[in-house]
Enzyme design. Structure first.
Site, PDB file in Angstrom:
ATOM      1  N   ARG A 120     108.029 119.864  57.820  1.00  0.00           N
ATOM      2  CA  ARG A 120     106.631 117.984  58.759  1.00  0.00           C
ATOM      3  C   ARG A 120     105.837 118.518  58.394  1.00  0.00           C
ATOM      4  NH1 ARG A 120     111.576 118.092  62.497  1.00  0.00           N
ATOM      5  NH2 ARG A 120     112.289 116.018  61.694  1.00  0.00           N
ATOM      6  N   LYS A 142      94.817 113.161  48.348  1.00  0.00           N
ATOM      7  CA  LYS A 142      96.158 112.952  47.922  1.00  0.00           C
ATOM      8  C   LYS A 142      96.975 114.076  47.482  1.00  0.00           C
ATOM      9  CE  LYS A 142      94.274 108.276  46.062  1.00  0.00           C
ATOM     10  NZ  LYS A 142      93.327 108.103  44.395  1.00  0.00           N
ATOM     11  N   GLU A 184      84.233 113.398  34.674  1.00  0.00           N
ATOM     12  CA  GLU A 184      84.629 112.830  36.199  1.00  0.00           C
ATOM     13  C   GLU A 184      83.197 113.225  36.441  1.00  0.00           C
ATOM     14  OE1 GLU A 184      86.590 111.683  38.096  1.00  0.00           O
ATOM     15  OE2 GLU A 184      88.409 112.247  36.995  1.00  0.00           O
ATOM     16  N   LYS A 226      81.923 111.876  47.199  1.00  0.00           N
ATOM     17  CA  LYS A 226      83.515 112.021  47.373  1.00  0.00           C
ATOM     18  C   LYS A 226      84.205 112.540  48.523  1.00  0.00           C
ATOM     19  CE  LYS A 226      88.217 112.315  45.980  1.00  0.00           C
ATOM     20  NZ  LYS A 226      89.193 112.515  45.578  1.00  0.00           N
ATOM     21  N   GLU A 236      91.762 104.474  50.096  1.00  0.00           N
ATOM     22  CA  GLU A 236      91.526 103.609  48.955  1.00  0.00           C
ATOM     23  C   GLU A 236      91.456 101.588  49.198  1.00  0.00           C
ATOM     24  OE1 GLU A 236      92.371 105.552  45.342  1.00  0.00           O
ATOM     25  OE2 GLU A 236      92.356 103.870  44.220  1.00  0.00           O
ATOM     26  N   ARG A 240      86.538 103.711  48.151  1.00  0.00           N
ATOM     27  CA  ARG A 240      86.895 104.370  47.544  1.00  0.00           C
ATOM     28  C   ARG A 240      87.439 104.059  46.229  1.00  0.00           C
ATOM     29  NH1 ARG A 240      91.341 109.525  49.653  1.00  0.00           N
ATOM     30  NH2 ARG A 240      90.938 110.208  47.922  1.00  0.00           N
ATOM     31  N   ASN A 244      86.966 104.614  40.779  1.00  0.00           N
ATOM     32  CA  ASN A 244      87.651 104.363  40.094  1.00  0.00           C
ATOM     33  C   ASN A 244      87.533 104.077  38.647  1.00  0.00           C
ATOM     34  OD1 ASN A 244      90.277 105.034  41.117  1.00  0.00           O
ATOM     35  ND2 ASN A 244      90.895 102.914  42.086  1.00  0.00           N
ATOM     36  N   HIS A 247      89.057 104.691  35.572  1.00  0.00           N
ATOM     37  CA  HIS A 247      89.538 105.467  35.432  1.00  0.00           C
ATOM     38  C   HIS A 247      90.577 104.349  35.031  1.00  0.00           C
ATOM     39  CE1 HIS A 247      87.997 108.649  36.785  1.00  0.00           C
ATOM     40  NE2 HIS A 247      89.378 109.364  36.851  1.00  0.00           N
ATOM     41  N   HIS A 251      93.374 105.402  31.925  1.00  0.00           N
ATOM     42  CA  HIS A 251      94.988 105.956  32.693  1.00  0.00           C
ATOM     43  C   HIS A 251      95.877 105.310  31.683  1.00  0.00           C
ATOM     44  CE1 HIS A 251      94.224 106.859  36.938  1.00  0.00           C
ATOM     45  NE2 HIS A 251      94.825 108.007  36.671  1.00  0.00           N
ATOM     46  N   HIS A 264      92.590 114.289  31.166  1.00  0.00           N
ATOM     47  CA  HIS A 264      92.386 112.754  32.219  1.00  0.00           C
ATOM     48  C   HIS A 264      90.519 112.313  31.978  1.00  0.00           C
ATOM     49  CE1 HIS A 264      92.222 111.126  35.323  1.00  0.00           C
ATOM     50  NE2 HIS A 264      91.541 111.353  35.970  1.00  0.00           N
TER      51      HIS A 264
HETATM   52  N1  LIG Z   1      94.617 114.458  44.036  1.00  0.00           N
HETATM   53  C1  LIG Z   1      93.891 113.923  43.825  1.00  0.00           C
HETATM   54  O1  LIG Z   1      93.238 113.608  44.397  1.00  0.00           O
HETATM   55  C2  LIG Z   1      93.485 114.077  42.753  1.00  0.00           C
HETATM   56  C3  LIG Z   1      92.246 114.061  41.868  1.00  0.00           C
HETATM   57  C4  LIG Z   1      92.022 113.787  40.041  1.00  0.00           C
HETATM   58  C5  LIG Z   1      92.763 114.252  39.365  1.00  0.00           C
HETATM   59  N2  LIG Z   1      94.464 114.681  40.006  1.00  0.00           N
HETATM   60  C6  LIG Z   1      95.522 115.390  39.258  1.00  0.00           C
HETATM   61  O2  LIG Z   1      94.996 117.106  38.878  1.00  0.00           O
HETATM   62  C7  LIG Z   1      96.196 117.326  37.701  1.00  0.00           C
HETATM   63  C8  LIG Z   1      94.797 117.383  36.678  1.00  0.00           C
HETATM   64  O3  LIG Z   1      93.927 118.890  37.684  1.00  0.00           O
HETATM   65  P1  LIG Z   1      93.316 119.978  36.128  1.00  0.00           P
HETATM   66  O4  LIG Z   1      92.207 119.165  35.273  1.00  0.00           O
HETATM   67  O5  LIG Z   1      92.412 120.586  36.982  1.00  0.00           O
HETATM   68  O6  LIG Z   1      94.212 120.465  35.416  1.00  0.00           O
HETATM   69  P2  LIG Z   1      95.191 121.325  35.108  1.00  0.00           P
HETATM   70  O7  LIG Z   1      95.285 121.944  36.456  1.00  0.00           O
HETATM   71  O8  LIG Z   1      96.270 120.957  34.145  1.00  0.00           O
HETATM   72  O9  LIG Z   1      94.496 123.161  34.822  1.00  0.00           O
HETATM   73  C9  LIG Z   1      94.117 123.147  33.704  1.00  0.00           C
HETATM   74  C10 LIG Z   1      94.663 124.444  32.229  1.00  0.00           C
HETATM   75  O10 LIG Z   1      93.497 125.131  33.510  1.00  0.00           O
HETATM   76  C11 LIG Z   1      93.936 125.800  33.953  1.00  0.00           C
HETATM   77  N3  LIG Z   1      92.912 126.540  34.572  1.00  0.00           N
HETATM   78  C12 LIG Z   1      92.703 126.586  35.646  1.00  0.00           C
HETATM   79  N4  LIG Z   1      92.012 127.651  36.227  1.00  0.00           N
HETATM   80  C13 LIG Z   1      91.182 128.146  35.112  1.00  0.00           C
HETATM   81  C14 LIG Z   1      90.849 129.203  35.634  1.00  0.00           C
HETATM   82  N5  LIG Z   1      89.457 129.153  36.638  1.00  0.00           N
HETATM   83  N6  LIG Z   1      90.314 129.582  34.271  1.00  0.00           N
HETATM   84  C15 LIG Z   1      90.797 129.596  33.076  1.00  0.00           C
HETATM   85  N7  LIG Z   1      92.189 128.859  33.566  1.00  0.00           N
HETATM   86  C16 LIG Z   1      92.687 127.387  34.403  1.00  0.00           C
HETATM   87  C17 LIG Z   1      95.047 125.930  34.203  1.00  0.00           C
HETATM   88  O11 LIG Z   1      96.398 127.486  34.381  1.00  0.00           O
HETATM   89  C18 LIG Z   1      96.021 124.439  33.322  1.00  0.00           C
HETATM   90  O12 LIG Z   1      95.873 125.035  31.969  1.00  0.00           O
HETATM   91  C19 LIG Z   1      96.699 115.725  37.081  1.00  0.00           C
HETATM   92  O13 LIG Z   1      97.585 116.130  36.944  1.00  0.00           O
HETATM   93  C20 LIG Z   1      95.820 114.728  38.359  1.00  0.00           C
HETATM   94  O14 LIG Z   1      96.694 113.990  39.007  1.00  0.00           O
HETATM   95  C21 LIG Z   1      94.610 114.089  41.246  1.00  0.00           C
HETATM   96 ZN   LIG Z   2      89.468 110.977  37.241  1.00  0.00          ZN
END
Ligand SMILES: NC(=O)c1ccc[n+]([C@@H]2O[C@H](COP(=O)([O-])OP(=O)(O)OC[C@H]3O[C@@H](n4cnc5c(N)ncnc54)[C@H](O)[C@@H]3O)[C@@H](O)[C@H]2O)c1
Ligand SMILES: [Zn+2]
Length: 362
Positions: A120, A142, A184, A226, A236, A240, A244, A247, A251, A264
């Site tokens: 939990r 999130k 971003e 942020k 949101e 917040r 977007n 976005h 999306h 993304h």
């Molecule tokens: N929770 C939130 O508020 C929020 C906001 C935006 C995005 N997201 C989520 O985040 C995800 C995308 O995240 P991302 O863009 O970080 O992609 P990711 O986590 O897939 O990382 C991108 C690639 O880079 C590699 N990598 C990471 N750090 C590295 C480093 N220091 N050196 C070399 N390689 C490295 C990873 O292994 C992966 O292959 C999506 O699933 C999205 O939905 C969440």
């Molecule tokens: Zn984003």
């Protein structure tokens, strides 16, 4: 130390710090000790990140158990989360245990979901290693996974105990992933902070060289924006939503191309251009400001091709987006560099026009 930045996410009893410092990776353990974080620590990461940073993480977090999950968005599932549960149970994790996410947004969202639900809810720390995760995903609480066709369909709000950001880890990030994070940051600049927008342009060369002296303040400013918005609007409901910007259309482009064509941030890059075009058409945004945005986005390098994508099909995907409230399309439109507002009466015809302007086909 002078190169430290600290931002507090003010959420009453759940407040937490975002700490940013170069070479932070070697001080994770002592920093967590200082924050009163318990000794039973579990680091969730993936083999890609671990290959570059696992040794430093192991040295700086003595006694921590590592849990590696496969790399990739397609593994952001309940099945992977249940593997994390299995490992936690095998290592006899308890309520006082701390889950530490070491990776990009995928690892952070999944490890966070595991932390939110295991027993939990156990404590959670974010150590984001992509630029996108450092400026966005790791702050705000999130967490969640994809389910069926739905992106981030199942999840929770689970604020971390701390977010520890080391800009030096970006040295190993593939260039395209790095650029994805820069879009971003442009979003924050264009929607919320004109000074930040100007600085991205001035510092672009140093940023691309991944100089921590240029990265640290830009990451800090993004996190500050942020953090302030999250603190005032965790779920949101209001402010917040400005984050977007770019976005809704981004999306739609991602889902239209089944998440294969765009990273993304790249999709958000297009989304910002389309929203700015729409804002100019409405007379909300001076066309010079739209041009400045387009030119900065252009300086980051080429975006994936869109000439074969249909504007009408994109609108179809916008319609399916969960951000449509009461059947009306809410869109964040920039009103100047550093300013944006949410409008709720955008017609589909208007959106089609701007998508065509951006280069999509009918
Ligand atoms: N929770 C939130 O508020 C929020 C906001 C935006 C995005 N997201 C989520 O985040 C995800 C995308 O995240 P991302 O863009 O970080 O992609 P990711 O986590 O897939 O990382 C991108 C690639 O880079 C590699 N990598 C990471 N750090 C590295 C480093 N220091 N050196 C070399 N390689 C490295 C990873 O292994 C992966 O292959 C999506 O699933 C999205 O939905 C969440
Ligand atoms: Zn984003």
């Amino acid at each position: 130390m002078t190169d430290w930045s600290r931002i507090d996410v003010a959420m009453g009893a759940r407040s937490y710090p975002v700490l940013i410092a170069p070479a932070f990776m070697s001080r994770l353990g002592s920093t967590l000790d200082g924050l009163g974080c318990g000794p039973r620590r579990f680091v969730v990461s993936n083999p890609t990140v671990w290959r570059f940073w696992g040794q430093q993480a192991t040295e700086s977090l003595p006694g921590a158990t590592s849990i590696l999950v496969p790399d990739g968005e397609r593994f952001k599932t309940l099945a992977t989360v249940s593997r994390i549960y299995d490992e936690l149970i095998r290592a006899e994790a308890d309520r006082a245990s701390v889950v530490i996410a070491l990776g990009g947004g995928v690892v952070g969202d999944m490890a966070g979901h595991a932390a939110a639900t295991f027993l939990r809810g156990v404590a959670f720390v974010q150590v984001p290693t992509t630029l996108l995760a450092q400026v966005d995903a790791a702050v705000g609480g999130k967490v969640g996974v994809n389910y069926g066709d739905g992106k981030n369909m199942v999840g929770a709000f689970h604020q971390p105990l701390a977010v520890l950001i080391d800009p030096s880890v970006l040295a190993t990030l593939p260039r395209r992933e790095f650029r994805s994070g820069l879009y971003e940051i442009i979003k924050y600049g264009m929607a919320c902070d004109g000074d930040l927008f100007a600085r991205i342009r001035t510092d672009l060369g140093s940023l691309f060289r991944r100089e921590t002296g240029a990265l640290t303040p830009i990451i800090a400013d993004s996190c500050r924006i942020k953090a302030a918005i999250v603190a005032s609007d965790e779920r949101e409901a209001g402010p917040r939503r400005v984050l977007n910007f770019g976005h809704t259309i981004g999306h739609a482009l991602e889902s239209l191309t089944r998440y294969h064509r765009f990273l993304h941030g790249e999709a958000v890059g297009f989304g910002m251009l389309v929203a700015a075009d729409l804002a100019v058409r409405r007379g909300f945004l001076p066309s010079d400001d739209a041009k400045a945005l387009a030119s900065l986005i252009g300086e980051l390098g080429p975006l994936p091709p869109i000439g074969d994508l249909s504007a009408h099909e994109t609108v179809e995907h916008v319609r399916r987006d969960k951000k449509i409230l009461d059947g009306r399309l809410h869109l964040v439109l920039p009103t100047g560099i550093g300013h944006a507002r949410v409008v709720s009466d955008v017609s589909e015809a208007e959106l089609v026009e701007s998508l065509l302007d951006a280069g999509l086909v009918a």
